[in-house]
Design a protein around this motif. Structure first.
Motif, mmCIF file in Angstrom:
data_model
loop_
_atom_site.group_PDB
_atom_site.id
_atom_site.type_symbol
_atom_site.label_atom_id
_atom_site.label_comp_id
_atom_site.label_asym_id
_atom_site.label_seq_id
_atom_site.Cartn_x
_atom_site.Cartn_y
_atom_site.Cartn_z
ATOM 1 N N PRO A 35 0.811 -1.227 0.000
ATOM 2 C CA PRO A 35 0.000 0.000 0.000
ATOM 3 C C PRO A 35 0.842 1.274 0.000
ATOM 4 O O PRO A 35 1.958 1.304 0.532
ATOM 5 C CB PRO A 35 -0.818 -0.097 1.288
ATOM 6 C CG PRO A 35 -0.472 -1.371 1.948
ATOM 7 C CD PRO A 35 0.537 -2.099 1.139
ATOM 8 N N LEU A 36 0.277 2.312 -0.616
ATOM 9 C CA LEU A 36 0.934 3.614 -0.613
ATOM 10 C C LEU A 36 1.131 4.066 0.819
ATOM 11 O O LEU A 36 0.287 3.832 1.678
ATOM 12 C CB LEU A 36 0.070 4.631 -1.356
ATOM 13 C CG LEU A 36 -0.114 4.325 -2.834
ATOM 14 C CD1 LEU A 36 -1.110 5.302 -3.448
ATOM 15 C CD2 LEU A 36 1.229 4.386 -3.556
ATOM 16 N N TYR A 37 2.255 4.709 1.080
ATOM 17 C CA TYR A 37 2.468 5.306 2.395
ATOM 18 C C TYR A 37 2.984 6.719 2.188
ATOM 19 O O TYR A 37 3.437 7.082 1.086
ATOM 20 C CB TYR A 37 3.438 4.459 3.229
ATOM 21 C CG TYR A 37 4.879 4.667 2.870
ATOM 22 C CD1 TYR A 37 5.437 4.062 1.757
ATOM 23 C CD2 TYR A 37 5.683 5.508 3.638
ATOM 24 C CE1 TYR A 37 6.756 4.287 1.416
ATOM 25 C CE2 TYR A 37 7.013 5.744 3.297
ATOM 26 C CZ TYR A 37 7.542 5.130 2.188
ATOM 27 O OH TYR A 37 8.834 5.381 1.844
ATOM 28 N N GLN A 38 2.914 7.512 3.237
ATOM 29 C CA GLN A 38 3.334 8.906 3.169
ATOM 30 C C GLN A 38 4.762 9.011 3.687
ATOM 31 O O GLN A 38 4.998 8.861 4.887
ATOM 32 C CB GLN A 38 2.413 9.752 4.057
ATOM 33 C CG GLN A 38 2.568 11.242 3.859
ATOM 34 C CD GLN A 38 1.784 11.704 2.650
ATOM 35 O OE1 GLN A 38 0.592 11.483 2.573
ATOM 36 N NE2 GLN A 38 2.479 12.316 1.713
ATOM 37 N N PRO A 39 5.721 9.253 2.798
ATOM 38 C CA PRO A 39 7.101 9.388 3.273
ATOM 39 C C PRO A 39 7.282 10.693 4.038
ATOM 40 O O PRO A 39 6.506 11.638 3.845
ATOM 41 C CB PRO A 39 7.909 9.405 1.976
ATOM 42 C CG PRO A 39 6.952 9.886 0.928
ATOM 43 C CD PRO A 39 5.588 9.447 1.359
ATOM 44 N N SER A 40 8.279 10.756 4.903
ATOM 45 C CA SER A 40 8.529 12.013 5.610
ATOM 46 C C SER A 40 10.009 12.349 5.606
ATOM 47 O O SER A 40 10.872 11.502 5.375
ATOM 48 C CB SER A 40 7.970 11.949 7.019
ATOM 49 O OG SER A 40 8.445 10.822 7.674
ATOM 50 N N MET A 41 10.280 13.627 5.855
ATOM 51 C CA MET A 41 11.648 14.134 5.820
ATOM 52 C C MET A 41 12.411 13.639 7.044
ATOM 53 O O MET A 41 11.855 13.596 8.142
ATOM 54 C CB MET A 41 11.655 15.668 5.864
ATOM 55 C CG MET A 41 10.847 16.323 4.777
ATOM 56 S SD MET A 41 11.791 16.515 3.269
ATOM 57 C CE MET A 41 12.929 17.780 3.759
ATOM 58 N N PRO A 42 13.681 13.303 6.858
ATOM 59 C CA PRO A 42 14.511 12.941 8.007
ATOM 60 C C PRO A 42 14.526 14.059 9.058
ATOM 61 O O PRO A 42 14.443 15.237 8.695
ATOM 62 C CB PRO A 42 15.895 12.754 7.391
ATOM 63 C CG PRO A 42 15.651 12.468 5.951
ATOM 64 C CD PRO A 42 14.395 13.198 5.584
ATOM 65 N N ARG A 43 14.627 13.685 10.304
ATOM 66 C CA ARG A 43 14.715 14.606 11.453
ATOM 67 C C ARG A 43 13.430 15.369 11.716
ATOM 68 O O ARG A 43 12.816 15.167 12.752
ATOM 69 C CB ARG A 43 15.902 15.569 11.352
ATOM 70 C CG ARG A 43 17.255 14.853 11.467
ATOM 71 C CD ARG A 43 18.430 15.811 11.306
ATOM 72 N NE ARG A 43 18.496 16.379 9.978
ATOM 73 C CZ ARG A 43 18.995 15.739 8.921
ATOM 74 N NH1 ARG A 43 19.467 14.512 9.054
ATOM 75 N NH2 ARG A 43 19.036 16.304 7.741
#
Ligand code: MD5
Ligand code: FE
Length: 204
Positions: A35-43
């Motif tokens: 399934p698609l997931y929402q990536p996020s920025m490191p830190r």
């Protein structure tokens, strides 16, 4: 089609409508399994504006801990689905690289999604080309050079277009300025208006 001096090749309309529909069916089946997931920025953990999944032995993921390749989905913990045959054939036809791709990153753009200028640097195999496939609404793609301050050019990518980023262009800054909503009839709800980009990569 010859590569430019930077090793950048645009193949407009590489996939006809029937081939795009077939690729789309492969992508929809893949994101059923992964399934698609929402990536996020490191830190910071700030969400990226695209949603993601992957096919192949390795997948690129982005979360608070950083950017990296992983053999399993960050939410389900299962292996990524296998690379569709049509994508393996595309790689063989256009990449000029002797080994098969190890990852296919699936980027899903909504009508307001964008991708800031960046260099893809999480692969050890940074001499292998990246092959990009566009499906759905048109996008303005920006290609710079090896430094953030290098001059940039931009071009519109349409559904069915393929780009080969080989040679020096593989290590150039690039991004997606905007999507042009409603410029393609390929994608079904809830993906329209929007764009799907697939990138085939060697990782190591
Ligand atoms: C996209 N995706 O349209 C783009 C297409 C990404 C990403 O940038 O990292 O997921 S891939 C374009 C690309 C890859 C490697 C090198 C260069 C462009 N380049 O030097 O222009 O979603
Ligand atoms: Fe990139």
């Amino acid at each position: 089609r010859a590569a430019g001096p930077d090793g950048f090749i645009l193949l407009p309309g590489y996939f006809d409508r029937a081939a795009q529909e077939s690729l789309l069916a492969d992508v929809l089946a893949g994101i059923d399994a992964a399934p698609l997931y929402q990536p996020s920025m490191p830190r910071t953990g700030a969400p990226l504006s695209v949603q993601m999944s992957n096919f192949g032995p390795l997948g690129w993921i982005a979360d608070r801990k950083g950017y990296r390749y992983e053999p399993v989905h960050p939410v389900t913990g299962r292996s990524w689905p296998p690379l569709p045959q049509a994508l393996l054939e595309l790689w063989n036809a256009v990449s000029g690289w002797p080994q098969p791709p190890q990852a296919c990153l699936v980027n899903i753009y909504g009508p307001d999604a964008r991708m800031g200028l960046h260099i893809d640097a999480d692969e050890d195999a940074r001499n292998a080309p990246v092959v990009s496939i566009s499906l759905g609404d048109r996008a303005r793609f920006r290609l710079g050079g090896p430094e953030r301050k290098s001059p940039t050019r931009s071009m519109v990518l349409s559904s069915g277009d393929v780009v080969v980023l080989g040679g020096a262009s593989r290590r150039f800054y690039h991004g997606v300025d905007r999507i042009y909503p409603g410029t393609s009839t390929l994608l079904p709800e809830p993906f329209a208006p929007g764009r799907i980009n697939l990138t085939l990569r060697r990782v190591n």
